[in-house]
Scaffold this motif. Structure first.
Motif, PDB file in Angstrom:
ATOM      1  N   ASP A  74       0.815  -1.294   0.141  1.00 44.68           N
ATOM      2  CA  ASP A  74       0.011  -0.154   0.104  1.00 44.68           C
ATOM      3  C   ASP A  74       0.937   1.110   0.129  1.00 44.68           C
ATOM      4  O   ASP A  74       0.387   2.496   0.076  1.00 44.68           O
ATOM      5  CB  ASP A  74      -0.899  -0.020   1.096  1.00 44.68           C
ATOM      6  CG  ASP A  74      -0.278  -0.434   2.505  1.00 44.68           C
ATOM      7  OD1 ASP A  74       0.850  -0.460   2.673  1.00 44.68           O
ATOM      8  OD2 ASP A  74      -1.081  -0.682   3.332  1.00 44.68           O
ATOM      9  N   SER A  75       2.244   0.957  -0.007  1.00 45.49           N
ATOM     10  CA  SER A  75       3.171   2.060  -0.465  1.00 45.49           C
ATOM     11  C   SER A  75       3.473   1.925  -1.825  1.00 45.49           C
ATOM     12  O   SER A  75       3.388   1.268  -2.391  1.00 45.49           O
ATOM     13  CB  SER A  75       4.438   1.874   0.157  1.00 45.49           C
ATOM     14  OG  SER A  75       4.410   1.783   1.716  1.00 45.49           O
ATOM     15  N   GLU A  76       3.668   3.228  -2.634  1.00 41.26           N
ATOM     16  CA  GLU A  76       4.052   3.206  -3.907  1.00 41.26           C
ATOM     17  C   GLU A  76       5.250   2.383  -4.257  1.00 41.26           C
ATOM     18  O   GLU A  76       6.385   2.637  -3.259  1.00 41.26           O
ATOM     19  CB  GLU A  76       4.164   4.558  -4.238  1.00 41.26           C
ATOM     20  CG  GLU A  76       2.837   5.474  -4.559  1.00 41.26           C
ATOM     21  CD  GLU A  76       2.059   5.879  -3.483  1.00 41.26           C
ATOM     22  OE1 GLU A  76       1.168   6.424  -3.362  1.00 41.26           O
ATOM     23  OE2 GLU A  76       2.691   5.833  -2.380  1.00 41.26           O
ATOM     24  N   PHE A  98       1.793  -0.430  -7.122  1.00 42.04           N
ATOM     25  CA  PHE A  98       1.529  -1.018  -5.928  1.00 42.04           C
ATOM     26  C   PHE A  98       2.013  -2.554  -6.155  1.00 42.04           C
ATOM     27  O   PHE A  98       0.969  -3.103  -6.555  1.00 42.04           O
ATOM     28  CB  PHE A  98       0.351  -0.847  -5.251  1.00 42.04           C
ATOM     29  CG  PHE A  98      -0.081   0.685  -4.969  1.00 42.04           C
ATOM     30  CD1 PHE A  98       0.272   1.206  -3.883  1.00 42.04           C
ATOM     31  CD2 PHE A  98      -0.781   1.518  -5.992  1.00 42.04           C
ATOM     32  CE1 PHE A  98       0.179   2.544  -3.707  1.00 42.04           C
ATOM     33  CE2 PHE A  98      -0.888   2.955  -5.778  1.00 42.04           C
ATOM     34  CZ  PHE A  98      -0.469   3.486  -4.687  1.00 42.04           C
ATOM     35  N   ALA A  99       3.177  -2.858  -5.768  1.00 38.58           N
ATOM     36  CA  ALA A  99       3.346  -4.189  -6.245  1.00 38.58           C
ATOM     37  C   ALA A  99       2.784  -5.445  -5.512  1.00 38.58           C
ATOM     38  O   ALA A  99       2.648  -5.256  -4.396  1.00 38.58           O
ATOM     39  CB  ALA A  99       5.133  -4.348  -6.415  1.00 38.58           C
ATOM     40  N   ALA A 100       2.436  -6.584  -6.205  1.00 36.91           N
ATOM     41  CA  ALA A 100       2.093  -7.696  -5.564  1.00 36.91           C
ATOM     42  C   ALA A 100       3.336  -8.465  -4.858  1.00 36.91           C
ATOM     43  O   ALA A 100       4.554  -8.370  -5.044  1.00 36.91           O
ATOM     44  CB  ALA A 100       1.388  -8.563  -6.707  1.00 36.91           C
ATOM     45  N   GLN A 101       2.715  -9.110  -3.833  1.00 41.82           N
ATOM     46  CA  GLN A 101       3.718  -9.957  -2.987  1.00 41.82           C
ATOM     47  C   GLN A 101       4.618 -10.865  -3.860  1.00 41.82           C
ATOM     48  O   GLN A 101       5.964 -10.754  -3.708  1.00 41.82           O
ATOM     49  CB  GLN A 101       3.086 -10.921  -1.978  1.00 41.82           C
ATOM     50  CG  GLN A 101       3.938 -12.032  -1.135  1.00 41.82           C
ATOM     51  CD  GLN A 101       4.315 -13.084  -2.078  1.00 41.82           C
ATOM     52  OE1 GLN A 101       3.744 -13.689  -2.791  1.00 41.82           O
ATOM     53  NE2 GLN A 101       5.464 -13.684  -1.676  1.00 41.82           N
ATOM     54  N   PRO A 102       4.326 -11.688  -4.716  1.00 38.63           N
ATOM     55  CA  PRO A 102       5.218 -12.200  -5.790  1.00 38.63           C
ATOM     56  C   PRO A 102       6.352 -11.385  -6.461  1.00 38.63           C
ATOM     57  O   PRO A 102       7.607 -11.790  -6.281  1.00 38.63           O
ATOM     58  CB  PRO A 102       4.461 -13.052  -6.917  1.00 38.63           C
ATOM     59  CG  PRO A 102       3.258 -13.215  -6.098  1.00 38.63           C
ATOM     60  CD  PRO A 102       3.080 -11.902  -5.510  1.00 38.63           C
ATOM     61  N   ASP A 103       6.126 -10.294  -6.703  1.00 43.62           N
ATOM     62  CA  ASP A 103       7.193  -9.312  -7.249  1.00 43.62           C
ATOM     63  C   ASP A 103       7.907  -8.670  -6.139  1.00 43.62           C
ATOM     64  O   ASP A 103       9.139  -8.544  -6.571  1.00 43.62           O
ATOM     65  CB  ASP A 103       6.274  -8.050  -8.105  1.00 43.62           C
ATOM     66  CG  ASP A 103       5.641  -8.628  -9.344  1.00 43.62           C
ATOM     67  OD1 ASP A 103       6.168  -9.336 -10.174  1.00 43.62           O
ATOM     68  OD2 ASP A 103       4.460  -8.151  -9.518  1.00 43.62           O
ATOM     69  N   ASN A 452       6.001   4.363   6.030  1.00 39.91           N
ATOM     70  CA  ASN A 452       6.484   3.758   4.844  1.00 39.91           C
ATOM     71  C   ASN A 452       7.785   2.806   5.372  1.00 39.91           C
ATOM     72  O   ASN A 452       9.042   3.349   5.309  1.00 39.91           O
ATOM     73  CB  ASN A 452       7.064   4.900   3.743  1.00 39.91           C
ATOM     74  CG  ASN A 452       7.216   4.020   2.413  1.00 39.91           C
ATOM     75  OD1 ASN A 452       7.305   2.985   2.311  1.00 39.91           O
ATOM     76  ND2 ASN A 452       7.697   5.049   1.365  1.00 39.91           N
ATOM     77  N   ILE A 453       7.612   1.649   5.651  1.00 39.60           N
ATOM     78  CA  ILE A 453       8.489   0.724   6.445  1.00 39.60           C
ATOM     79  C   ILE A 453       9.782   0.788   5.899  1.00 39.60           C
ATOM     80  O   ILE A 453      10.699   1.075   6.837  1.00 39.60           O
ATOM     81  CB  ILE A 453       7.946  -0.646   6.733  1.00 39.60           C
ATOM     82  CG1 ILE A 453       6.641  -0.723   7.481  1.00 39.60           C
ATOM     83  CG2 ILE A 453       9.149  -1.364   7.467  1.00 39.60           C
ATOM     84  CD1 ILE A 453       6.763   0.100   9.059  1.00 39.60           C
ATOM     85  N   PRO A 454      10.189   0.622   4.848  1.00 42.14           N
ATOM     86  CA  PRO A 454      11.627   0.647   4.426  1.00 42.14           C
ATOM     87  C   PRO A 454      12.397   1.835   4.525  1.00 42.14           C
ATOM     88  O   PRO A 454      13.474   2.112   5.091  1.00 42.14           O
ATOM     89  CB  PRO A 454      11.619   0.271   2.852  1.00 42.14           C
ATOM     90  CG  PRO A 454      10.471  -0.351   2.609  1.00 42.14           C
ATOM     91  CD  PRO A 454       9.393   0.335   3.500  1.00 42.14           C
TER      92      PRO A 454
END
Length: 552
Positions: A74-76, A98-103, A452-454
């Motif tokens: 849900d972060s860009e 907004f990338a999916a988990q596999p990506d 934005n965690i990272p």
């Protein structure tokens, strides 16, 4: 093969012989997610010998474990990845905004391969105990298989949402079909076609799962206790032109994130909700509702999360949106939160979630009206009804922030136990250390700023690395907060939460989880003064020579 939800945490095998600890490391890191990966990179730069321990069979942390249908950012995407390598920034292309988990997992694996992180990592390594030895100022960790490792420094990159919780429902293990917790999803595809599926929970992970599987299942029954406000994600593929523009703009993107209160690209509107006319207010909210990402949450009027009247107006707007999108108004009423205002819990972002309830094959069960009594071999028994399922999903969340620490027996100086000392409220200094646990550094521990965690992770890791470098340059081997400094920080953290409507709302962010004993009382678990104030505090401590810490 029938999958079962794991119900017990790993423990040291009583029969396993107590081996001598493996020595020779400068630091041990617990957790192979984004925190552990970046901390490993920075300590390598100092020439340190480091070992990372990860419970999973590979690295990735959140993005390794959370493989449930629909899991995504849900972060860009382009504001989320690591910033430390310009080469990676230019080489990697995010496929979606907004990338999916596999990506995302593929991205982390790419970074790990590029920097050969795995050579310093041990997988399938659940840490169950960490003991500090006062005699030689070293930490010894014990793995579930009985292996032990020792080093002067212990760094935890556990992740604030890594300790998943199962519901306290009688006969929970009696269901005969496949049962999954969203945070422990199987690595193999799950076939939902034509299946009767029950899902317990309507939080962020549930919302993503529900909207993804609803078109595939034969029938879906959603058991809801507490509805959440949710806003449209508005995701899209990244075009080639957008890709070029993003790669040319990373310096500006990260600088933008650095100067917002939550490290997202969105920042608070300087106006108050009552500073504008009702028509202007409605138009502004319509604009935010139609835009991608968290703008409607963290880019809203500055008083929406502090002033009850402004929050009520925003909540009314969001309620109208739910009613517009859900045809059955009785169902819409059930989906509108009653016990918390808009944005006072972390806002889930959705893609067609509310429209799911317009499908004939989807049933919403309000368990406040018809409580779940027990799990049965064939499904779920409520007070008034019995439901049969082929698949059962638990989307019942996490014991947030302190939960991961509670699941490791962490003993500090003099045998003190962290779980006991944090039972009422965690006690830290800057969220990176705690009194009585020398040389234990926490990444995203309690009382750090989060968003934005990272971006938050990189700042904390950089700060911790700076302190470790200072210690090494000055021949120091012992670091822990001075009690008076920790007490001052605790007061500051409490004051930073005053006035926030969210501080009065039960959620994982305030330490409440009905499925965990002793987690029914509100606690302050984050630093709520914003990233800018948090960074200033940390920078001042470093500039002053870390005098708030006992260094020797």
């Amino acid at each position: 093969m029938r999958e079962k939800v794991p119900t017990k945490m790993a423990a040291v095998a009583q029969s396993a012989p107590k081996q001598e600890p493996i020595d020779g490391y400068d630091a041990l890191i617990v957790g192979g997610g984004i925190s552990g990966m970046y901390q490993l990179y920075r300590l390598r730069e100092l020439g340190m010998k480091v070992r990372v321990f990860e419970a999973g069979s590979d690295l990735g942390g959140t993005w390794y474990w959370n493989r449930y249908p629909g899991a995504r950012f849900d972060s860009e995407s382009w504001s989320y990845g690591f910033a430390f390598s310009e080469e990676v920034l230019q080489e990697w292309s995010w496929p979606e905004h907004f990338a999916a988990q596999p990506d995302t997992l593929r991205y982390l694996e790419y970074v790990a391969d590029k920097f050969d992180f795995r050579r310093d990592m041990t997988f399938n390594a659940t840490v169950v105990q960490a003991l500090f030895d006062d005699a030689d100022s070293r930490w010894t960790i014990t793995l579930a298989n009985g292996e032990r490792y020792r080093a002067p420094l212990l760094i935890t990159g556990l992740g604030p949402l890594s300790a998943f919780t199962l519901p306290n429902i009688p006969d929970r293990d009696s269901f005969k079909g496949p049962a999954f917790h969203t945070a422990r999803w199987p690595h193999e595809p799950v076939d939902f076609a034509g299946k009767r599926v029950g899902i317990i929970g309507t939080g962020a992970t549930a919302i993503q799962t529900i909207q993804t599987i609803a078109p595939k299942v034969g029938h879906l029954t959603v058991f809801q206790r507490t509805p959440n406000w949710a806003s449209p994600l508005h995701n899209a593929r990244i075009t080639e032109e957008e890709q070029r523009r993003i790669k040319a703009s990373y310096a500006e993107i990260f600088e933008r994130c650095r100067n917002t209160q939550t490290c997202f690209i969105h920042d608070t509107d300087p106006r108050k909700a009552m500073d504008v006319t009702p028509e202007e207010r409605e138009a502004f909210w319509e604009k935010l509702y139609s835009e991608p990402g968290f703008g409607i949450w963290v880019g809203n009027f500055k008083d929406v999360l502090t002033d009850p009247e402004a929050n009520k107006l925003a909540s009314d707007f969001m309620a109208r949106k739910i009613r517009e999108r859900v045809k059955d108004q009785d169902v819409a009423t059930k989906l509108i939160p009653k016990n918390h205002g808009f944005g006072t819990r972390r806002l889930p972002l959705e893609s067609g979630y509310y429209e799911v309830y317009n499908q004939d094959n989807v049933l919403l069960v309000d368990i406040n009206d018809d409580p779940i009594e027990r799990i049965t071999p064939t499904g779920v028994k409520t007070r008034d009804n019995a439901y049969d399922f082929d698949i059962l999903i638990y989307a019942t969340g996490f014991d947030g922030v302190t939960g991961p620490y509670d699941r490791i027996d962490i003993c500090g100086s003099g045998g003190r136990r962290l779980k006991d000392e944090w039972a009422d409220m965690p006690k830290t200094l800057l969220g990176v250390q705690t009194v009585g646990y020398p040389n234990l550094f926490m990444i995203l521990g309690p009382h750090t700023a989060r968003g934005n965690i990272p971006r938050n992770i990189e700042e904390i890791v950089d700060w911790v690395t700076g302190m470790i470098k200072y210690m090494r340059e000055h021949g120091l081997t012992h670091a822990e907060p001075r009690p008076e400094a920790a007490a001052d920080w605790a007061v500051h953290v409490e004051k930073a939460s005053e006035g926030l409507l969210s501080s009065k709302v039960a959620s994982w962010q305030t330490g409440v989880n009905r499925n965990v004993d002793g987690r029914q009382v509100l606690r302050v678990l984050g630093y709520n003064g914003g990233v800018l104030k948090y960074r200033a505090k940390c920078e001042a401590v470093a500039a002053g020579g870390y005098k708030e810490f006992l260094l020797k």
